[in-house]
Design an enzyme around this catalytic site. Structure first.
Site, PDB file in Angstrom:
ATOM      1  N   HIS A   1      31.038  42.861  39.492  1.00 51.89           N
ATOM      2  CA  HIS A   1      31.645  42.728  40.827  1.00 51.89           C
ATOM      3  C   HIS A   1      31.471  41.283  41.310  1.00 51.89           C
ATOM      4  O   HIS A   1      30.450  40.649  41.030  1.00 51.89           O
ATOM      5  CB  HIS A   1      30.980  43.709  41.804  1.00 51.89           C
ATOM      6  CG  HIS A   1      31.696  43.798  43.108  1.00 51.89           C
ATOM      7  ND1 HIS A   1      31.540  42.841  44.083  1.00 51.89           N
ATOM      8  CD2 HIS A   1      32.595  44.693  43.577  1.00 51.89           C
ATOM      9  CE1 HIS A   1      32.322  43.157  45.103  1.00 51.89           C
ATOM     10  NE2 HIS A   1      32.966  44.283  44.822  1.00 51.89           N
TER      11      HIS A   1
ATOM     12  N   GLU B   1      30.620  40.094  44.042  1.00 48.82           N
ATOM     13  CA  GLU B   1      29.379  39.860  44.800  1.00 48.82           C
ATOM     14  C   GLU B   1      28.195  39.690  43.850  1.00 48.82           C
ATOM     15  O   GLU B   1      27.278  38.912  44.120  1.00 48.82           O
ATOM     16  CB  GLU B   1      29.163  41.032  45.785  1.00 48.82           C
ATOM     17  CG  GLU B   1      30.160  40.960  46.936  1.00 48.82           C
ATOM     18  CD  GLU B   1      30.493  42.301  47.575  1.00 48.82           C
ATOM     19  OE1 GLU B   1      29.793  43.295  47.330  1.00 48.82           O
ATOM     20  OE2 GLU B   1      31.486  42.339  48.330  1.00 48.82           O
TER      21      GLU B   1
ATOM     22  N   LYS C   1      28.476  49.815  48.028  1.00 49.25           N
ATOM     23  CA  LYS C   1      27.658  48.583  48.116  1.00 49.25           C
ATOM     24  C   LYS C   1      26.270  48.915  48.673  1.00 49.25           C
ATOM     25  O   LYS C   1      25.736  49.973  48.373  1.00 49.25           O
ATOM     26  CB  LYS C   1      28.399  47.521  48.946  1.00 49.25           C
ATOM     27  CG  LYS C   1      29.832  47.310  48.440  1.00 49.25           C
ATOM     28  CD  LYS C   1      30.516  46.123  49.057  1.00 49.25           C
ATOM     29  CE  LYS C   1      31.927  46.016  48.488  1.00 49.25           C
ATOM     30  NZ  LYS C   1      32.640  44.840  48.966  1.00 49.25           N
TER      31      LYS C   1
ATOM     32  N   GLY D   1      36.593  42.588  51.759  1.00 46.76           N
ATOM     33  CA  GLY D   1      35.895  42.663  53.033  1.00 46.76           C
ATOM     34  C   GLY D   1      36.453  41.737  54.098  1.00 46.76           C
ATOM     35  O   GLY D   1      35.831  41.526  55.131  1.00 46.76           O
TER      36      GLY D   1
ATOM     37  N   GLY E   1      34.779  48.885  52.133  1.00 45.60           N
ATOM     38  CA  GLY E   1      34.611  49.253  53.545  1.00 45.60           C
ATOM     39  C   GLY E   1      35.243  50.583  53.938  1.00 45.60           C
ATOM     40  O   GLY E   1      34.608  51.414  54.595  1.00 45.60           O
TER      41      GLY E   1
ATOM     42  N   SER F   1      40.134  45.069  50.566  1.00 46.44           N
ATOM     43  CA  SER F   1      40.703  45.511  51.849  1.00 46.44           C
ATOM     44  C   SER F   1      41.766  46.594  51.699  1.00 46.44           C
ATOM     45  O   SER F   1      42.767  46.592  52.419  1.00 46.44           O
ATOM     46  CB  SER F   1      41.232  44.310  52.646  1.00 46.44           C
ATOM     47  OG  SER F   1      40.171  43.412  52.942  1.00 46.44           O
TER      48      SER F   1
ATOM     49  N   GLU G   1      40.132  42.320  41.768  1.00 48.92           N
ATOM     50  CA  GLU G   1      39.728  42.176  43.164  1.00 48.92           C
ATOM     51  C   GLU G   1      39.727  40.699  43.537  1.00 48.92           C
ATOM     52  O   GLU G   1      38.762  39.981  43.249  1.00 48.92           O
ATOM     53  CB  GLU G   1      38.314  42.734  43.357  1.00 48.92           C
ATOM     54  CG  GLU G   1      38.192  44.200  42.997  1.00 48.92           C
ATOM     55  CD  GLU G   1      37.004  44.845  43.689  1.00 48.92           C
ATOM     56  OE1 GLU G   1      37.229  45.782  44.463  1.00 48.92           O
ATOM     57  OE2 GLU G   1      35.864  44.396  43.483  1.00 48.92           O
TER      58      GLU G   1
ATOM     59  N   ASN H   1      33.210  52.144  46.402  1.00 49.34           N
ATOM     60  CA  ASN H   1      32.065  51.270  46.161  1.00 49.34           C
ATOM     61  C   ASN H   1      31.322  51.130  47.488  1.00 49.34           C
ATOM     62  O   ASN H   1      31.765  50.402  48.374  1.00 49.34           O
ATOM     63  CB  ASN H   1      32.561  49.906  45.651  1.00 49.34           C
ATOM     64  CG  ASN H   1      31.440  48.901  45.507  1.00 49.34           C
ATOM     65  OD1 ASN H   1      30.259  49.255  45.566  1.00 49.34           O
ATOM     66  ND2 ASN H   1      31.803  47.639  45.311  1.00 49.34           N
TER      67      ASN H   1
HETATM   68  P1  PGA Z   1      36.588  46.090  50.453  1.00 55.02           P
HETATM   69  O1  PGA Z   1      35.697  45.938  49.118  1.00 55.02           O
HETATM   70  O2  PGA Z   1      37.457  47.310  50.254  1.00 55.02           O
HETATM   71  O3  PGA Z   1      35.593  46.272  51.563  1.00 55.02           O
HETATM   72  O4  PGA Z   1      37.394  44.855  50.592  1.00 55.02           O
HETATM   73  C1  PGA Z   1      36.229  46.195  47.856  1.00 55.02           C
HETATM   74  C2  PGA Z   1      35.192  45.907  46.800  1.00 55.02           C
HETATM   75  O5  PGA Z   1      34.455  44.926  46.919  1.00 55.02           O
HETATM   76  O6  PGA Z   1      35.079  46.657  45.782  1.00 55.02           O
END
Ligand code: PGA
Length: 258
Positions: free
Chosen positions: A95, A97, A12, A173, A235, A213, A167, A10
């Site tokens: 998601h 976010e 983003k 993140g 990330g 993460s 998640e 992803n």
């Molecule tokens: P992250 O994001 O690996 O940066 O924690 C995962 C996601 O939001 O899908």
């Protein structure tokens, strides 16, 4: 028998078309990722470049969201037919976010799932609790509410074809990953709730990803858990090399437990 690993990137709001080209060039030099299903979800503006680069290699594309209507006066939105036309087979829905910053709810998740299915896009439906909810001991209740709301009114066959991504919001993140035990507890509960909706046998086939993460260093231990089938990676997916390592660690764990 555990399922073949499914690992999705992803990106983003990152990656220009030029950066996408460089990512795929780096990816092409990696070996040993073939025994997993790999999906990349670029921003919309990089989809055309990604589709050119992914043609003929074992990487599929996904959108990061979609609108629930197929077309119309919805400035700034992207529809299922547009994603399919751009070469996507998958789409991330709900998601955290999107829920937190853009007002998505379980109801709009349900409408977007229906829209994705109309366009033959396979949804990757995200669920997860906040830190405050976990601290209050409400994790499994929150997950159940998100599942029940997001899946309301959907046919059993549709639910059976969905991919889920657990998640925990506190792990996204932040560098703070759920332990394999914490993740497995929720994954088992998700599968259990799905079993109540579509039957135990069908629920066993559903792909349930972990996200938050994920890194090369923690992928293997997570994937060894029985109900964790793969990852949604933010990330650590922006560099082809680290994403490739996560895919390889997943394949390694899969072979160890099968
Ligand atoms: P992250 O994001 O690996 O940066 O924690 C995962 C996601 O939001 O899908």
């Amino acid at each position: 028998m555990k399922k073949r690993p499914f690992v999705a990137a992803n990106w983003k709001m990152n990656m220009t078309a030029g950066e996408t080209r460089a990512w795929f060039e780096a990816w092409a030099s990696l070996a040993g990722t073939e025994e997993a299903d790999v999906v990349v979800c670029p921003p919309y503006t990089a989809l055309a470049e990604a589709a050119r680069r992914a043609a003929g290699i074992a990487v599929h594309l996904g959108g990061q969201s979609l609108h629930w209507e197929d077309a119309g006066a919805y400035t700034g939105e992207i529809s299922g037919p547009m994603l399919a036309d751009a070469g996507c087979r998958y789409v991330i829905i709900g998601h955290s976010e999107r829920r937190r910053y853009f007002g998505e709810t379980d109801e709009t998740v349900q409408k977007r799932i229906a829209a994705a299915v109309r366009s033959s896009l396979r949804p990757i439906v995200c669920i997860g609790e906040t830190l405050a909810e976990r601290d209050k001991g409400r994790t499994l209740d929150v997950i159940r509410l998100q599942l029940d709301g997001g899946l309301a009114g959907l046919e059993e066959e549709t639910i059976g074809g969905l991919i889920f991504a657990y998640e925990p919001v506190w792990a996204i993140g932040t560098g703070r990953t759920a332990t394999p035990e914490q993740a497995q507890e929720v994954h088992r509960a998700v599968r259990g709730r799905l079993a109540e909706k579509i039957g135990k046998a069908a629920s066993g086939y559903v792909i349930i990803l972990y996200g938050g993460s994920v890194k090369p260093a923690n992928a293997r231990e997570l994937l060894r858990k029985p109900d964790i089938d793969g990852f949604l990676v933010g990330g650590a997916s922006l560099e082809a090399a680290s994403f490739g390592e996560i895919v390889k660690e997943s394949i390694r764990a899969y072979k160890e437990v099968n």
